[in-house]
Design a protein around this motif. Structure first.
Motif, PDB file in Angstrom:
ATOM      1  N   ARG A   1     -18.908 -10.972  10.911  1.00 31.27           N
ATOM      2  CA  ARG A   1     -18.053 -11.688  11.865  1.00 31.27           C
ATOM      3  C   ARG A   1     -18.824 -11.976  13.146  1.00 31.27           C
ATOM      4  O   ARG A   1     -19.666 -11.183  13.557  1.00 31.27           O
ATOM      5  N   ILE A   2     -18.464 -13.062  13.780  1.00 35.31           N
ATOM      6  CA  ILE A   2     -18.949 -13.344  15.130  1.00 35.31           C
ATOM      7  C   ILE A   2     -17.833 -12.975  16.098  1.00 35.31           C
ATOM      8  O   ILE A   2     -16.711 -13.467  15.974  1.00 35.31           O
ATOM      9  N   VAL A   3     -18.144 -12.105  17.047  1.00 36.81           N
ATOM     10  CA  VAL A   3     -17.207 -11.765  18.120  1.00 36.81           C
ATOM     11  C   VAL A   3     -17.621 -12.648  19.298  1.00 36.81           C
ATOM     12  O   VAL A   3     -18.624 -12.385  19.949  1.00 36.81           O
ATOM     13  N   PRO A   4     -16.874 -13.723  19.546  1.00 39.07           N
ATOM     14  CA  PRO A   4     -17.337 -14.719  20.512  1.00 39.07           C
ATOM     15  C   PRO A   4     -17.273 -14.233  21.957  1.00 39.07           C
ATOM     16  O   PRO A   4     -16.356 -13.534  22.358  1.00 39.07           O
ATOM     17  N   ALA A   5     -18.284 -14.652  22.710  1.00 38.39           N
ATOM     18  CA  ALA A   5     -18.307 -14.442  24.158  1.00 38.39           C
ATOM     19  C   ALA A   5     -18.244 -15.786  24.878  1.00 38.39           C
ATOM     20  O   ALA A   5     -17.821 -15.867  26.024  1.00 38.39           O
ATOM     21  N   ARG A   6     -18.667 -16.843  24.178  1.00 35.93           N
ATOM     22  CA  ARG A   6     -18.661 -18.192  24.757  1.00 35.93           C
ATOM     23  C   ARG A   6     -18.503 -19.198  23.617  1.00 35.93           C
ATOM     24  O   ARG A   6     -19.169 -19.093  22.592  1.00 35.93           O
TER      25      ARG A   6
ATOM     26  N   TYR B   1     -15.292 -22.310  26.927  1.00 40.83           N
ATOM     27  CA  TYR B   1     -14.495 -21.097  27.096  1.00 40.83           C
ATOM     28  C   TYR B   1     -15.448 -19.914  27.214  1.00 40.83           C
ATOM     29  O   TYR B   1     -16.343 -19.756  26.380  1.00 40.83           O
ATOM     30  N   ASP B   2     -15.271 -19.106  28.255  1.00 39.34           N
ATOM     31  CA  ASP B   2     -16.069 -17.898  28.450  1.00 39.34           C
ATOM     32  C   ASP B   2     -15.149 -16.687  28.457  1.00 39.34           C
ATOM     33  O   ASP B   2     -14.096 -16.698  29.105  1.00 39.34           O
ATOM     34  N   ALA B   3     -15.571 -15.644  27.747  1.00 38.31           N
ATOM     35  CA  ALA B   3     -14.794 -14.403  27.722  1.00 38.31           C
ATOM     36  C   ALA B   3     -15.085 -13.609  28.980  1.00 38.31           C
ATOM     37  O   ALA B   3     -16.242 -13.376  29.330  1.00 38.31           O
ATOM     38  N   ALA B   4     -14.024 -13.232  29.673  1.00 39.73           N
ATOM     39  CA  ALA B   4     -14.134 -12.336  30.823  1.00 39.73           C
ATOM     40  C   ALA B   4     -13.654 -10.962  30.353  1.00 39.73           C
ATOM     41  O   ALA B   4     -13.430 -10.745  29.167  1.00 39.73           O
TER      42      ALA B   4
ATOM     43  N   TRP C   1      -9.857 -15.262  28.919  1.00 39.36           N
ATOM     44  CA  TRP C   1     -10.818 -16.348  28.725  1.00 39.36           C
ATOM     45  C   TRP C   1     -10.681 -17.336  29.877  1.00 39.36           C
ATOM     46  O   TRP C   1      -9.565 -17.599  30.337  1.00 39.36           O
ATOM     47  N   THR C   2     -11.804 -17.895  30.316  1.00 41.20           N
ATOM     48  CA  THR C   2     -11.772 -18.976  31.298  1.00 41.20           C
ATOM     49  C   THR C   2     -12.150 -20.269  30.580  1.00 41.20           C
ATOM     50  O   THR C   2     -12.819 -20.255  29.547  1.00 41.20           O
ATOM     51  N   ARG C   3     -11.717 -21.395  31.142  1.00 37.61           N
ATOM     52  CA  ARG C   3     -11.994 -22.703  30.539  1.00 37.61           C
ATOM     53  C   ARG C   3     -12.497 -23.648  31.609  1.00 37.61           C
ATOM     54  O   ARG C   3     -11.925 -23.735  32.697  1.00 37.61           O
TER      55      ARG C   3
END
Length: 86
Positions: free
Chosen positions: A39-44, A61-64, A68-70
């Motif tokens: 699996r890929i655990v997304p950060a961006r 989208y970036d994981a904080a 998530w920020t957009r």
């Protein structure tokens, strides 16, 4: 589309379930224990769409820490601004 993050190995039960869901052609020559689900655990995550005027749309989208920020740039951002003004 581009996804950045960490790759992690799924647990053996999930790998076995994924293996069982594959076609017989995909399973041919493999045993359930030889199959590993990753699996890929997304950060961006970035989405791009080309435009003829080269004002390509980009949504990032970036994981904080807990959300998530957009950020939207290009033609999609221009269209959103124009729609808000009307």
């Amino acid at each position: 589309m581009r996804v950045r993050g960490h790759v992690v190995e799924a647990d053996p039960h999930e790998s076995a379930a994924d293996f069982a869901a594959r076609s017989s052609a995909a399973r041919d020559g493999l045993d359930p224990g030889d199959w590993t689900l990753w699996r890929i655990v997304p950060a961006r995550v970035e989405f791009w769409q080309g435009e003829t005027d080269r004002r390509h749309s980009r949504i990032v989208y970036d994981a904080a820490a807990d959300r998530w920020t957009r950020v939207i740039t290009g033609k999609a951002a221009d269209d959103a601004r124009e729609g808000a003004q009307e």
